[in-house]
Write an enzyme that holds these catalytic residues in place. Structure first.
Site, PDB file in Angstrom:
ATOM      1  N   ASP A 241      -8.323 -17.246 -10.326  1.00 21.66           N
ATOM      2  CA  ASP A 241      -7.229 -18.083 -11.206  1.00 21.66           C
ATOM      3  C   ASP A 241      -5.963 -17.493 -10.770  1.00 21.66           C
ATOM      4  OD1 ASP A 241      -9.289 -18.986 -13.007  1.00 21.66           O
ATOM      5  OD2 ASP A 241      -9.407 -17.089 -14.063  1.00 21.66           O
TER       6      ASP A 241
ATOM      7  N   ASP B  72      -9.611 -25.653 -14.614  1.00 21.03           N
ATOM      8  CA  ASP B  72      -9.361 -25.489 -16.170  1.00 21.03           C
ATOM      9  C   ASP B  72      -8.403 -26.546 -16.676  1.00 21.03           C
ATOM     10  OD1 ASP B  72     -11.188 -23.058 -15.712  1.00 21.03           O
ATOM     11  OD2 ASP B  72      -9.289 -21.822 -15.374  1.00 21.03           O
TER      12      ASP B  72
END
Length: 205
Positions: free
Chosen positions: A149, A184
């Site tokens: 991430d 995401d």
């Protein structure tokens, strides 16, 4: 929209997701931050174990069964979305293009994070705050890799947050402190778009 166009869209989305993740993984230290726009947008490298709600069900050897089950669930979910896209393309000629694009975004997002879990543990050495991950290492087995991430938007500090709203801030009390990746974002944008603009078609189905 044709199967070929959907396939090309998914491939392009996956390439963008994986190129960014691999660049971050190989060029940044764990928890390193690059300030893109001061005060509200950073690239911050973290790794997510990927288990739902932080679940970690370990055997005597430390095997993460929760992560494996989540990986299997993601694969089944991605397969179901792929089947649905194919069905809509073949059998429902009046399916809005936006619905197909939205489902393609969700599929690409799911597959993007599946690739991290499936292969990053085999391809990379383990990232630490003081060393940069490189290709060729091995720190986890198949489906045991960590999800990369990097997008961080610390919009503003919210002090004295009520306990029941703590999930909205990070450890430094920054609102919307979640760190996420392109995959995401694909899923989030697609879900919001489908609910807001394609709800009539979805309701009919």
């Amino acid at each position: 929209m044709t199967v070929k166009k959907v396939s090309l869209l998914v491939i392009a989305l996956l390439i963008a997701d994986q190129v960014l993740k691999i660049w971050v993984k190989t060029h940044m230290h764990l928890d390193e931050a690059i300030i893109v726009f001061p005060d509200w947008f950073q690239l911050r490298f973290i790794e997510n174990n990927g288990a739902a709600f932080g679940m970690h069900i370990a055997s005597g050897g430390g095997f993460d069964w929760g992560k494996l089950l989540l990986g299997i669930f993601r694969i089944v979910l991605a397969g179901g979305i792929a089947w649905l896209i194919g069905r809509l393309l073949r059998q429902r000629k009046k399916t809005p293009t936006g619905v197909i694009v939205g489902l393609a975004l969700i599929f690409a997002g799911a597959v993007g994070n599946i690739l991290d879990s499936a292969f990053y543990g085999l391809l990379f050495s383990e990232s630490t705050p003081y060393s940069v991950a490189r290709f060729g290492g091995h720190y986890a087995g198949f489906m045991m890799g960590k999800v990369v991430d990097m997008f961080y938007f610390p919009l503003f500090q919210w002090n004295n947050v009520p306990r029941f709203l703590r999930f909205l801030v990070d450890s430094n009390n920054y609102f919307f402190g979640a760190i996420f990746n392109l995959a995401d974002a694909y899923i989030s944008v697609a879900v919001v778009y489908l609910l807001l603009f394609q709800y009539k078609f979805l309701d009919k189905q």
